[in-house]
Write a protein that holds these residues in place. Structure first.
Motif, mmCIF file in Angstrom:
data_model
loop_
_atom_site.group_PDB
_atom_site.id
_atom_site.type_symbol
_atom_site.label_atom_id
_atom_site.label_comp_id
_atom_site.label_asym_id
_atom_site.label_seq_id
_atom_site.Cartn_x
_atom_site.Cartn_y
_atom_site.Cartn_z
ATOM 1 N N LEU A 5 67.094 6.827 20.004
ATOM 2 C CA LEU A 5 67.534 7.472 18.780
ATOM 3 C C LEU A 5 67.178 8.949 18.843
ATOM 4 O O LEU A 5 66.055 9.313 19.222
ATOM 5 N N ILE A 6 68.127 9.792 18.483
ATOM 6 C CA ILE A 6 67.896 11.233 18.418
ATOM 7 C C ILE A 6 68.099 11.645 16.968
ATOM 8 O O ILE A 6 69.225 11.661 16.464
ATOM 9 N N LEU A 7 66.999 11.920 16.280
ATOM 10 C CA LEU A 7 67.042 12.266 14.860
ATOM 11 C C LEU A 7 67.206 13.784 14.731
ATOM 12 O O LEU A 7 66.280 14.539 15.025
ATOM 13 N N VAL A 8 68.382 14.206 14.314
ATOM 14 C CA VAL A 8 68.730 15.629 14.270
ATOM 15 C C VAL A 8 68.756 16.104 12.818
ATOM 16 O O VAL A 8 69.467 15.526 11.980
ATOM 17 N N ARG A 9 67.998 17.145 12.533
ATOM 18 C CA ARG A 9 68.160 17.780 11.225
ATOM 19 C C ARG A 9 69.359 18.726 11.308
ATOM 20 O O ARG A 9 69.545 19.430 12.309
ATOM 21 N N HIS A 10 70.157 18.741 10.263
ATOM 22 C CA HIS A 10 71.297 19.658 10.238
ATOM 23 C C HIS A 10 70.838 21.099 10.451
ATOM 24 O O HIS A 10 69.686 21.462 10.150
ATOM 25 N N ALA A 11 71.733 21.915 10.948
ATOM 26 C CA ALA A 11 71.429 23.326 11.189
ATOM 27 C C ALA A 11 71.359 24.093 9.865
ATOM 28 O O ALA A 11 71.693 23.571 8.790
ATOM 29 N N ARG A 12 70.929 25.318 9.979
ATOM 30 C CA ARG A 12 70.758 26.171 8.804
ATOM 31 C C ARG A 12 72.076 26.337 8.057
ATOM 32 O O ARG A 12 73.135 26.511 8.660
ATOM 33 N N CYS A 13 72.000 26.287 6.733
ATOM 34 C CA CYS A 13 73.215 26.436 5.928
ATOM 35 C C CYS A 13 72.993 27.445 4.812
ATOM 36 O O CYS A 13 71.867 27.896 4.563
ATOM 37 N N GLU A 14 74.072 27.791 4.156
ATOM 38 C CA GLU A 14 74.006 28.766 3.071
ATOM 39 C C GLU A 14 73.114 28.254 1.938
ATOM 40 O O GLU A 14 73.130 27.064 1.624
ATOM 41 N N HIS A 15 72.344 29.158 1.362
ATOM 42 C CA HIS A 15 71.512 28.922 0.169
ATOM 43 C C HIS A 15 70.291 28.040 0.405
ATOM 44 O O HIS A 15 69.577 27.734 -0.550
ATOM 45 N N MET A 16 70.005 27.619 1.639
ATOM 46 C CA MET A 16 68.937 26.644 1.809
ATOM 47 C C MET A 16 67.543 27.207 1.513
ATOM 48 O O MET A 16 66.636 26.436 1.198
ATOM 49 N N ALA A 150 65.891 16.851 6.509
ATOM 50 C CA ALA A 150 64.472 16.969 6.867
ATOM 51 C C ALA A 150 63.626 15.851 6.265
ATOM 52 O O ALA A 150 62.833 15.207 6.969
ATOM 53 N N GLU A 151 63.781 15.598 4.961
ATOM 54 C CA GLU A 151 62.911 14.621 4.312
ATOM 55 C C GLU A 151 63.216 13.204 4.767
ATOM 56 O O GLU A 151 62.331 12.345 4.808
ATOM 57 N N VAL A 152 64.466 12.943 5.104
ATOM 58 C CA VAL A 152 64.838 11.612 5.592
ATOM 59 C C VAL A 152 64.182 11.364 6.955
ATOM 60 O O VAL A 152 63.596 10.302 7.200
ATOM 61 N N ILE A 153 64.276 12.364 7.839
ATOM 62 C CA ILE A 153 63.646 12.250 9.162
ATOM 63 C C ILE A 153 62.133 12.152 9.025
ATOM 64 O O ILE A 153 61.482 11.299 9.639
ATOM 65 N N ALA A 155 60.367 11.116 6.536
ATOM 66 C CA ALA A 155 59.960 9.845 5.927
ATOM 67 C C ALA A 155 59.887 8.726 6.953
ATOM 68 O O ALA A 155 58.911 7.967 6.989
ATOM 69 N N VAL A 156 60.904 8.612 7.798
ATOM 70 C CA VAL A 156 60.906 7.504 8.757
ATOM 71 C C VAL A 156 59.886 7.740 9.874
ATOM 72 O O VAL A 156 59.222 6.802 10.325
ATOM 73 N N LEU A 157 59.724 8.993 10.308
ATOM 74 C CA LEU A 157 58.716 9.275 11.325
ATOM 75 C C LEU A 157 57.313 8.968 10.804
ATOM 76 O O LEU A 157 56.483 8.385 11.523
ATOM 77 N N MET A 158 57.032 9.325 9.574
ATOM 78 C CA MET A 158 55.700 9.072 9.028
ATOM 79 C C MET A 158 55.455 7.575 8.873
ATOM 80 O O MET A 158 54.332 7.095 9.047
ATOM 81 N N HIS A 159 56.510 6.822 8.580
ATOM 82 C CA HIS A 159 56.377 5.362 8.548
ATOM 83 C C HIS A 159 55.972 4.846 9.922
ATOM 84 O O HIS A 159 55.039 4.037 10.048
ATOM 85 N N TRP A 160 56.670 5.292 10.962
ATOM 86 C CA TRP A 160 56.376 4.827 12.316
ATOM 87 C C TRP A 160 55.007 5.290 12.802
ATOM 88 O O TRP A 160 54.379 4.631 13.627
ATOM 89 N N LEU A 161 54.557 6.443 12.308
ATOM 90 C CA LEU A 161 53.251 6.971 12.697
ATOM 91 C C LEU A 161 52.112 6.369 11.874
ATOM 92 O O LEU A 161 50.942 6.710 12.102
ATOM 93 N N LEU A 171 53.977 17.660 8.907
ATOM 94 C CA LEU A 171 55.004 17.325 9.896
ATOM 95 C C LEU A 171 56.207 18.246 9.708
ATOM 96 O O LEU A 171 56.970 18.103 8.760
ATOM 97 N N ALA A 172 56.379 19.209 10.612
ATOM 98 C CA ALA A 172 57.496 20.153 10.525
ATOM 99 C C ALA A 172 58.772 19.524 11.076
ATOM 100 O O ALA A 172 58.752 18.895 12.133
ATOM 101 N N ILE A 173 59.859 19.683 10.345
ATOM 102 C CA ILE A 173 61.181 19.264 10.785
ATOM 103 C C ILE A 173 62.116 20.442 10.514
ATOM 104 O O ILE A 173 62.634 20.610 9.413
ATOM 105 N N ASP A 174 62.304 21.278 11.504
ATOM 106 C CA ASP A 174 63.037 22.533 11.331
ATOM 107 C C ASP A 174 64.551 22.335 11.424
ATOM 108 O O ASP A 174 65.019 21.348 12.006
ATOM 109 N N PRO A 175 65.324 23.269 10.868
ATOM 110 C CA PRO A 175 66.779 23.177 10.996
ATOM 111 C C PRO A 175 67.203 23.093 12.462
ATOM 112 O O PRO A 175 66.686 23.826 13.309
ATOM 113 N N ALA A 176 68.130 22.188 12.739
ATOM 114 C CA ALA A 176 68.700 21.976 14.077
ATOM 115 C C ALA A 176 67.697 21.432 15.089
ATOM 116 O O ALA A 176 67.993 21.379 16.275
ATOM 117 N N SER A 177 66.528 21.016 14.626
ATOM 118 C CA SER A 177 65.574 20.383 15.539
ATOM 119 C C SER A 177 65.967 18.924 15.739
ATOM 120 O O SER A 177 66.736 18.354 14.961
#
Length: 199
Positions: A5-16, A150-153, A155-161, A171-177
């Motif tokens: 599984l490759i959990l991708v946060r969306h890239a930077r967007c307007e107004h974020m 970011a929060e979805v990724i 949340a599941v990573l913290m569950h597994w950890l 736990l940092a989850i940066d845009p496009a990471s």
């Protein structure tokens, strides 16, 4: 059978940086975000037989489309990996939210707090884990890129950890990471968190 599984946060967007987008503000990627999405796609271009699942939000779909364009992967939209339902908080600026006691409580007590819509982090974890298990059954052995938020990724990573959700800020989850995980009948192995590429 094991799935990567490759959990991708969306890239930077307007107004974020200005407001909580949530599900209400369907902002497109900005110029930097387009470059970020292309860089992430380039980093994943060697993945064979890539299946790409995307949140229905525009910022996630555009990021997924960039990955698909370079990898040839198929994109499928999934409500199960959508952004947290923030209800009326969505679309408010962070300055406005700073004066909201409920918003402050949410950020101080994630493990017990709920958004105005009633969604809790435990609900986010449950819907994400249900969907991942369904995909494992439907697509055994496939490499699945999951383009979400970011929060979805987190949340599941913290569950597994087995990490306390109130420590989400660690736990940092940066845009496009992207974070990589192997998931099999034997359990889960986290192989990388918040991996970033230059854009």
């Amino acid at each position: 059978m094991t799935n990567e599984l490759i959990l991708v946060r969306h890239a930077r967007c307007e107004h974020m940086d200005e407001m909580l987008l949530g599900r209400t503000v369907d902002a497109p990627l900005d110029a930097q975000g387009v470059r970020q999405a292309e860089a992430t796609a380039s980093a994943l271009r060697h993945r064979d037989d890539l299946l790409i699942m995307a949140s229905p939000r525009r910022r996630a779909r555009q990021t997924a489309a960039a990955i698909a364009a370079l990898t040839g992967g198929e994109v499928v939209s999934s409500d199960a990996i959508d952004e947290i339902d923030f209800g009326p908080w969505s679309g408010q600026t962070f300055a406005q939210l700073a004066g909201d006691a409920g918003w402050r409580y949410w950020n101080e007590h994630r493990s017990s707090a709920a958004t105005p819509s009633g969604e809790r982090i435990a609900d986010v974890q449950a819907r994400m884990l249900r969907q991942l298990n369904r995909w494992r059954e439907d697509f055994p052995g496939r490499v699945i890129a999951i383009v979400t938020h970011a929060e979805v990724i987190r949340a599941v990573l913290m569950h597994w950890l087995d990490a306390p959700i109130d420590g989400y800020g660690r736990l940092a989850i940066d845009p496009a990471s992207y974070s990589t995980v192997s998931l099999g009948d034997w359990g889960v192995r986290i192989e990388g968190i918040n991996q970033r590429v230059a854009a």
